[in-house]
Design an enzyme around this catalytic site. Sequence first.
Site, mmCIF file in Angstrom:
data_model
loop_
_atom_site.group_PDB
_atom_site.id
_atom_site.type_symbol
_atom_site.label_atom_id
_atom_site.label_comp_id
_atom_site.label_asym_id
_atom_site.label_seq_id
_atom_site.Cartn_x
_atom_site.Cartn_y
_atom_site.Cartn_z
ATOM 1 C CE LYS A 47 -3.761 2.160 2.671
ATOM 2 N NZ LYS A 47 -4.545 2.100 3.926
ATOM 3 C CB SER A 95 -7.794 3.948 2.855
ATOM 4 O OG SER A 95 -6.977 3.401 3.870
ATOM 5 C CB SER A 144 -7.992 1.090 5.881
ATOM 6 O OG SER A 144 -8.690 2.290 5.722
#
Length: 489
Positions: free
Chosen positions: A85, A160, A184
Amino acid sequence: MNDITSLSLQRAIQGLRKGDFSCQELVRAYVNRIQSLDSAIHAFLFTDLEGALKKADSVDHVLVKWRRSPQNDLPPLFGIPLAVKDVLCVKGMPCTCGSKILEGYVPPYNATAVQKLIDAGVIILGKTNTDEFAMGSSTENSAYGVTRNPWNLDRVPGGSSGGSAAAVAARLSPVALGTDTGGSVRQPASFCGVSGIKPTYGRVSRYGLVAYGSSLDVVGVLARDVDEVALVFQVMAGVDPRDATTVDLDVPQITLGERSELGSIRIGVPKEYFIPGMQPQVEEAVRRAILHLQGLGAEIHEISLPHTEYALPVYYLIAPAEASANLARYDGIRYGPRISGETMWDIFYQTRGQKFGAEVKRRIMLGTYALSAGYYDAYYGKAQMVRTLIKRDFEQALEIVDMIAAPIAPTTAFPIGEHTDDPLAMYLEDVFTLPANLAGVPGLAFPVGFDQQGLPIGMQLMGRYFQEELLFRIAHAYQLTTDWHLRTP
Ligand code: GLN
């Protein structure tokens, strides 16, 4: 040979060692999928496919020698591709956090979690899309465009860590790192039909993770099944002298095996997690999964986490407050692009004004307000007190039961654009994930069904501090006896 991207992580590791295929072939298979599919999905913000293939080549050289005389052990994840990420620092790769304010920033060091995985032999394919600074539940807040859900390209992948979840679901990478400040890892795992761990706060180092809400942030892992998640989790977990909030506790060697009886496990089902307005098929699938666990031998108890309804307002005070402080460092001087101006203040105003997105600005304003003199006690101080009550709810419940089973989100993946004009509706997607972050307990997400539109539904198990292993065992038993995690878009 069948497509090697459909092999489990464990089989890929074995296959490389036995010489069933080369690391070049393995990495090439993922590279091919990224090249043919990611223009439609947009899971990645940056890839280094050439670099990955080169590393695969050097792995192959080592493997050839090792097969001839396999004396010393190879690192546990030798030759396994990984996506990261874009809020975690990988040396030499851009780290934007989905924001224009960090465009072009290339960190000169690796996050500890990343370094541990590199030491364990992974090959990093690239950086995955995220809501700007991990603020969001859909990746629609990324400054670089939305990621699409591989199950339905008109739907969000969640957020996210939506890029990481979509990459795993579409088999662009066997495993991906995410972060979980308020859901997330778990929510995108649920929306994309994959598995993911939000470890106990303090279990995995945050060094090299770009801070959002420092008392809530934790680095997690997404993969297709929980066995794979556990394998990667145990490599990156552990104390780190560079992060004083990590805890010096042994990380268990997790071997999950083939046993699916649960023994005398007590699972609590909190009544506050089944609310009017939630999508009926989500509730049905989660309840069915709980019955399935009962069928495997678990004792099911209805429990109460009475302060659950306060988690949302408490989180949306504490997280923005911490964010407003953490994001003060992006001033156009130290990182990323600079809009020039007459004075230092001009540079700050212009750079921050033009380069932060709308949601990030909203949170900085909310947080600054909540922390400001005269309001601090009424907002931030009060929120911290209620946070303690939420934490106590978990501690008390987890004295009676061994873990808690609950839905992850009230709905399945929503259409792109549905909540973009309504921040409150977006925040409401987080009701079931925020409490675990406020309490600091671990949460494990895994798929338990599909709705009528063919969109995945997930469930979470939340447990006692540092007892991730128990969560893995129970979810693994579920996956040994179901096949939701094997379905692919
Ligand atoms: N959706 C939540 C938020 O917007 C959680 C995000 C996260 O866990 N990073 O803050």
